[in-house]
Motif scaffolding. Structure first.
Motif, PDB file in Angstrom:
ATOM      1  N   THR A 157       4.230   7.359  -2.777  1.00  0.00           N
ATOM      2  CA  THR A 157       3.500   7.512  -3.902  1.00  0.00           C
ATOM      3  C   THR A 157       4.520   8.005  -5.192  1.00  0.00           C
ATOM      4  N   ALA A 167       0.782  -1.145   0.173  1.00  0.00           N
ATOM      5  CA  ALA A 167       0.021   0.160   0.033  1.00  0.00           C
ATOM      6  C   ALA A 167       0.971   1.241  -0.122  1.00  0.00           C
ATOM      7  N   PHE A 168       0.346   2.399  -0.493  1.00  0.00           N
ATOM      8  CA  PHE A 168       1.028   3.634  -0.317  1.00  0.00           C
ATOM      9  C   PHE A 168       1.125   4.243   0.959  1.00  0.00           C
ATOM     10  N   LEU A 190       2.532   5.379 -11.166  1.00  0.00           N
ATOM     11  CA  LEU A 190       1.468   4.350 -10.858  1.00  0.00           C
ATOM     12  C   LEU A 190       1.138   3.220 -11.739  1.00  0.00           C
ATOM     13  N   TYR A 213      -4.595   0.529  -3.558  1.00  0.00           N
ATOM     14  CA  TYR A 213      -4.050   1.919  -3.701  1.00  0.00           C
ATOM     15  C   TYR A 213      -5.369   2.911  -4.276  1.00  0.00           C
ATOM     16  N   GLY A 247      -1.994   6.510   2.811  1.00  0.00           N
ATOM     17  CA  GLY A 247      -3.411   6.081   2.483  1.00  0.00           C
ATOM     18  C   GLY A 247      -4.508   5.851   3.379  1.00  0.00           C
ATOM     19  N   GLN A 294      -4.919  10.853  -3.024  1.00  0.00           N
ATOM     20  CA  GLN A 294      -5.253  10.341  -1.743  1.00  0.00           C
ATOM     21  C   GLN A 294      -5.747  11.367  -0.956  1.00  0.00           C
TER      22      GLN A 294
END
Length: 427
Positions: A180, A143-144, A225, A207, A147, A212
């Motif tokens: 990110t 995951a970022f 991305l 994501y 987030g 975000q």
């Protein structure tokens, strides 16, 4: 006191209610709202407020939209509710057929939930079981950093905001976070992701595509991305796009995922899905994901359920919302808001109190040149500043953002811009 009396709601509220995102020891009493229409709210004293964030980006076609109200009302007269295990109904079938035609082209199956958090929760469980059904134990999510994906445990695990997760950190799923991607760090982030994949049994990458939201409307690179999605797909890591905030036109396209060549395997939808009219969410997926659950072994099915899954009234609201999303008046308003936001960003970009102003689609945000806690006293002062001027904005720390209903009038939008401009000159 007559329970139907709308006076003294704030006082009566304090007797029994526990509000979201609230420290009740220090928070001001909740404001009683008695009416809403279009982009406006009215409190119990008759004061008017412009809903500058569409009540957490849900009521995108305005409060009390007649087309939505009529759709739900008509559905109530025909079929109010039926369980969605062993039964189906026209609103769900019609919505599935129509939404699949609008989603990124690889999406084929829809699974219904209650809200954004449960949409993500279902997606994470799908991803973990997808590999389990193939005889693999993959225990890691990617995951970022910073987030936000919801408040149930799987969704919370994928989230990276300590202000929400703090007390629960020791109980969460295994998640490895990466920055990110930007134009400047794309190679570095790609190298970091390669290392994560090489040294962990990764099941899914969760994501928020391009924006975000809860992190402060932070934007990241579409090419960056896309590169990360490509790396995940090479390793059969399912890509889960959380479009709960970005979906249904907010970033310019109907879905932010349309900005990348590599499409997600799973998409999470809620909020504007039913335009705030009914709690409903969807976890959509590809045919390949769905097929992994088909077996003569019953246990390989996806045994996950919500009592109100595919609620007919929620499906009716979503169908009516799609009518509006693709209508000429809404498309025109979306284009106007995008242009207006760009012009305001250009106006404030060089202001000494602004460190970063930005817009994408109908989202506009600026970071103030000052440090403050996410829910601290200075942030509360900003909130009160706008409320005193009849505008509902909820700054995220030092980030002030505007994400209004598509139907907001030009004059109402200008009032929001004027208030932000005034703020910059009074700080």
């Amino acid at each position: 006191m007559d329970a139907t009396d709308t006076k003294n709601l704030s006082l009566r509220d304090q007797g029994h209610l526990w509000h979201t995102l609230t420290q009740h020891q220090t928070a001001a009493p909740a404001l009683g709202i008695v009416k809403a229409k279009g982009a406006l709210l009215w409190d119990e004293d008759g004061k008017e407020y412009i809903d500058g964030i569409a009540s957490w980006y849900t009521c995108m076609y305005g409060h009390g939209n007649e087309h939505l109200v009529q759709a739900i009302s008509e559905q109530m007269k025909t079929l109010d509710f039926v369980l969605f295990s062993g039964f189906t109904h026209a609103p769900a079938v019609n919505l599935a057929e129509r939404l699949v035609g609008l989603l990124p082209q690889n999406q084929e199956k829809l699974f219904f939930n209650d809200n954004g958090s449960t949409a993500v929760e279902a997606a994470i469980k799908m991803a973990l079981q997808y590999h389990h059904n193939n005889g693999e134990k993959r225990d890691t999510l990617i995951a970022f950093e910073n987030g936000f994906h919801g408040d149930t445990f799987g969704a919370m695990s994928a989230s990276g905001l300590s202000s929400y997760n703090g007390p629960f950190e020791d109980f969460l799923l295994k998640v490895i976070r990466i920055p990110t991607p930007t134009e400047e760090n794309m190679e570095e982030v790609s190298a970091q992701l390669r290392s994560v994949i090489a040294h962990n049994a990764c099941a899914a990458f969760v994501y928020e595509p391009l924006v975000q939201g809860a992190a402060g409307m932070k934007f990241h690179s579409a090419p960056g991305l896309n590169a990360l999605l490509g790396l995940c797909k090479e390793a059969d890591i399912l890509c889960i796009a959380d479009e709960i905030m970005t979906g249904f036109g907010k970033t310019g396209k109907h879905f932010a995922s349309e900005n990348m060549a590599h499409l997600p395997d799973i998409i999470c939808l809620s909020k504007a899905l039913t335009a705030g009219m009914f709690p409903l969410s969807i976890t959509s997926c590809t045919q390949a994901v769905y097929n992994r659950f088909l077996s003569t072994e019953v246990a390989k099915g996806f045994f996950h359920a919500h009592t109100y899954s595919a609620h007919p009234m929620g499906c009716a609201a979503a169908l009516a919302g799609l009518d509006l999303l693709e209508s000429a008046p809404i498309l025109e308003r979306r284009a106007y808001l995008e242009k207006a936001h760009r012009a305001f960003v250009a106006k404030v970009q060089g202001h000494p109190k602004v460190t970063n102003a930005r817009s994408m689609g109908v989202i506009m945000a600026l970071d103030l040149n000052m440090s403050m806690a996410r829910y601290g006293s200075l942030r509360d002062r900003l909130y009160r500043f706008f409320m005193e001027r009849g505008i509902v904005l909820r700054p995220l720390g030092n980030t002030v953002y505007v994400l209004p209903p598509y139907v907001i009038t030009n004059a109402q939008l200008e009032k929001i811009y004027d208030a932000i401009w005034e703020l910059l000159h009074t700080l």
